[in-house]
Design a protein around this motif. Structure first.
Motif, PDB file in Angstrom:
ATOM      1  N   TYR A  71      44.601  54.220  66.761  1.00 50.72           N
ATOM      2  CA  TYR A  71      43.158  54.374  66.916  1.00 50.72           C
ATOM      3  C   TYR A  71      42.522  54.354  65.533  1.00 50.72           C
ATOM      4  CZ  TYR A  71      43.610  55.662  71.846  1.00 50.72           C
ATOM      5  OH  TYR A  71      43.873  55.644  73.186  1.00 50.72           O
ATOM      6  N   LYS A  72      41.624  53.401  65.323  1.00 50.97           N
ATOM      7  CA  LYS A  72      40.894  53.336  64.063  1.00 50.97           C
ATOM      8  C   LYS A  72      39.629  54.189  64.191  1.00 50.97           C
ATOM      9  CE  LYS A  72      42.603  48.824  62.603  1.00 50.97           C
ATOM     10  NZ  LYS A  72      43.431  49.388  61.523  1.00 50.97           N
ATOM     11  N   LEU A  73      39.434  55.068  63.220  1.00 44.54           N
ATOM     12  CA  LEU A  73      38.296  55.988  63.254  1.00 44.54           C
ATOM     13  C   LEU A  73      37.169  55.494  62.346  1.00 44.54           C
ATOM     14  CD1 LEU A  73      40.214  59.395  62.973  1.00 44.54           C
ATOM     15  CD2 LEU A  73      39.722  58.035  65.017  1.00 44.54           C
ATOM     16  N   TYR A  74      35.939  55.583  62.855  1.00 45.85           N
ATOM     17  CA  TYR A  74      34.769  55.138  62.096  1.00 45.85           C
ATOM     18  C   TYR A  74      33.693  56.227  62.118  1.00 45.85           C
ATOM     19  CZ  TYR A  74      36.874  50.511  62.594  1.00 45.85           C
ATOM     20  OH  TYR A  74      37.730  49.443  62.558  1.00 45.85           O
ATOM     21  N   TYR A  75      32.976  56.320  61.026  1.00 51.19           N
ATOM     22  CA  TYR A  75      31.853  57.262  60.935  1.00 51.19           C
ATOM     23  C   TYR A  75      30.697  56.546  60.245  1.00 51.19           C
ATOM     24  CZ  TYR A  75      29.115  61.385  59.701  1.00 51.19           C
ATOM     25  OH  TYR A  75      28.106  62.312  59.567  1.00 51.19           O
ATOM     26  N   ASN A  76      29.562  56.446  60.953  1.00 45.91           N
ATOM     27  CA  ASN A  76      28.417  55.691  60.440  1.00 45.91           C
ATOM     28  C   ASN A  76      28.828  54.269  60.040  1.00 45.91           C
ATOM     29  OD1 ASN A  76      26.682  57.834  60.822  1.00 45.91           O
ATOM     30  ND2 ASN A  76      26.858  58.572  58.710  1.00 45.91           N
ATOM     31  N   LYS A  77      29.648  53.672  60.900  1.00 44.29           N
ATOM     32  CA  LYS A  77      30.162  52.307  60.723  1.00 44.29           C
ATOM     33  C   LYS A  77      31.087  52.171  59.520  1.00 44.29           C
ATOM     34  CE  LYS A  77      26.181  50.199  63.004  1.00 44.29           C
ATOM     35  NZ  LYS A  77      25.095  49.187  62.921  1.00 44.29           N
ATOM     36  N   ARG A  78      31.504  53.301  58.977  1.00 43.38           N
ATOM     37  CA  ARG A  78      32.437  53.281  57.838  1.00 43.38           C
ATOM     38  C   ARG A  78      33.835  53.678  58.316  1.00 43.38           C
ATOM     39  NH1 ARG A  78      34.013  57.497  54.459  1.00 43.38           N
ATOM     40  NH2 ARG A  78      32.357  58.839  55.303  1.00 43.38           N
ATOM     41  N   TYR A  79      34.817  52.870  57.949  1.00 47.80           N
ATOM     42  CA  TYR A  79      36.192  53.166  58.349  1.00 47.80           C
ATOM     43  C   TYR A  79      36.677  54.437  57.657  1.00 47.80           C
ATOM     44  CZ  TYR A  79      41.288  52.832  58.465  1.00 47.80           C
ATOM     45  OH  TYR A  79      42.631  53.113  58.623  1.00 47.80           O
ATOM     46  N   LEU A  80      37.265  55.344  58.435  1.00 50.04           N
ATOM     47  CA  LEU A  80      37.779  56.595  57.888  1.00 50.04           C
ATOM     48  C   LEU A  80      39.291  56.573  57.728  1.00 50.04           C
ATOM     49  CD1 LEU A  80      35.818  59.388  59.824  1.00 50.04           C
ATOM     50  CD2 LEU A  80      35.496  58.667  57.458  1.00 50.04           C
ATOM     51  N   ALA A  81      39.978  56.322  58.838  1.00 48.92           N
ATOM     52  CA  ALA A  81      41.437  56.394  58.830  1.00 48.92           C
ATOM     53  C   ALA A  81      41.957  55.827  60.145  1.00 48.92           C
ATOM     54  CB  ALA A  81      41.895  57.848  58.667  1.00 48.92           C
ATOM     55  N   THR A  82      43.280  55.738  60.219  1.00 46.97           N
ATOM     56  CA  THR A  82      43.930  55.303  61.452  1.00 46.97           C
ATOM     57  C   THR A  82      44.810  56.421  61.988  1.00 46.97           C
ATOM     58  OG1 THR A  82      43.944  52.977  60.803  1.00 46.97           O
ATOM     59  CG2 THR A  82      45.538  53.647  62.484  1.00 46.97           C
ATOM     60  N   LEU A  83      44.648  56.705  63.286  1.00 49.11           N
ATOM     61  CA  LEU A  83      45.516  57.669  63.959  1.00 49.11           C
ATOM     62  C   LEU A  83      46.602  56.922  64.700  1.00 49.11           C
ATOM     63  CD1 LEU A  83      43.128  60.323  65.596  1.00 49.11           C
ATOM     64  CD2 LEU A  83      44.321  60.439  63.413  1.00 49.11           C
TER      65      LEU A  83
END
Length: 355
Positions: free
Chosen positions: A108-120
């Motif tokens: 699962y790729k995590l995004y915040y305000n369309k910015r990539y955060l990390a991958t779970l």
């Protein structure tokens, strides 16, 4: 037959109680079934992951990460990276996009305000639960030189031969010798994609230490020196080497404490010392030898720092010196086999000037 009023009421109460108990049992059973079904869903792992984040339970996330995708990052480095990623992030506004992998795991790729955060990465554990872990790919690589035959751990994780790149080769701090036969032999391991420098230990043994080589950046492993005479030898020889460019020692004196068929001696013998101003007063202070390890019984490497003061009556100056010195025991006498300057090791260089 007539039933007394109180008996009738008791029967009604018992029936009501029985129905209530039956109803509660059904509800509890349904709750358990729902909880079990929820735990069987991958999203439950994501919910649990963010619960850990909200409660600052980074230890729990680190422990899960070692199950989901075993790695050799230290807990401190791993947690520091998590804190960096989620700083000033509203967890309720994180979006994620999932991908099923062929091995049954999920990313699962995590995004915040369309910015990539990390991958779970999500896997189903042996007990059937889904677990989530952040997948970090660090940009740091470390080369470790270990006395041949010893096994090591990095941040507590065993390091197998799949990490070994060379076996039974000359330790890098002794490769400048013309004859490397007596030099210590090491196995070389390379650890990649780390977040920070690993803590290296010799598996199943105590009394070993490490030193980061000034020239190569390799982490050298060896037995921690316990003989105080080794530190004394290092300091005395370092002073002779420092006196040579200051015209207080001869090249012959340097040669007497060195392996002359070495790159180190070739370099030092070519040093020009005519530039050094003649002086009548000089002294050493704050001499210290430390971090001494032995890669074999007949070798040692460590650091020496010292303050050297010189004055000609009109001009005076203090130099803050630091050396990394490698020695071999030749016929019962310790000889310098290699040396590198590292004045930054001298704490006096970092003392702020007083007004």
């Amino acid at each position: 037959m007539r039933i007394k009023t109180w008996v009738g009421l008791l029967i009604i109460a018992l029936l009501a109680g029985g129905l209530a108990f039956f109803g509660k049992t059904q509800i509890d059973s349904a709750k358990k079934e729902f909880a079990a079904a929820e735990a069987d869903m991958p999203e439950s792992a994501i919910s649990n992951y963010f619960k850990h984040i909200r409660e600052n339970d980074y230890d729990g996330i680190y422990e899960d990460s070692m199950v989901v995708s075993p790695h050799i990052n230290s807990k401190a480095d791993y947690i520091a990276k998590l804190e960096e990623i989620y700083k000033d992030v509203n967890l309720n506004e994180i979006e994620y996009a999932g991908l099923d992998n062929t091995d049954g795991s999920k990313d699962y790729k995590l995004y915040y305000n369309k910015r990539y955060l990390a991958t779970l990465k999500l896997i189903r554990s042996s007990d059937g639960r889904w677990l989530a872990s952040t997948i970090f790919s660090g940009d740091k690589s470390y080369t470790i030189e270990v006395p041949t035959g010893l096994s090591i751990t990095a941040n507590g994780s065993p390091i197998g031969k799949e990490y070994m790149t060379e076996e039974a080769v000359v330790a890098s701090n002794f490769t400048g010798l013309n004859d490397t036969t007596p030099a210590p032999k090491v196995d070389i391991y390379v650890l990649e994609n780390l977040l920070g420098e690993p803590t290296i230990e010799v598996a199943g043994q105590t009394g070993y230490g490490s030193l980061t080589d000034v020239l190569t950046g390799h982490i050298l492993i060896g037995k921690e020196a316990t003989d105080p005479s080794l530190a004394t030898t290092m300091i005395e020889d370092a002073e002779i080497c420092a006196k040579w460019p200051a015209q207080e020692a001869s090249l012959g004196q340097v040669g007497a404490i060195s392996i002359t068929s070495s790159d180190w001696y070739k370099r030092v013998s070519g040093v020009q010392n005519q530039w050094f101003t003649a002086h009548g007063t000089s002294s050493f202070s704050n001499q210290k030898a430390f971090n001494i390890i032995q890669q074999s019984e007949d070798s040692m490497v460590g650091f020496v720092t010292f303050d050297y003061y010189a004055s000609n009556g009109e001009v005076s100056r203090t130099w803050y010196g630091g050396y990394q010195m490698s020695f071999l025991n030749v016929g019962g006498t310790w000889k310098i086999a290699g040396m590198a300057i590292d004045n930054e090791k001298n704490p006096s260089k970092h003392i702020p000037l007083q007004d």
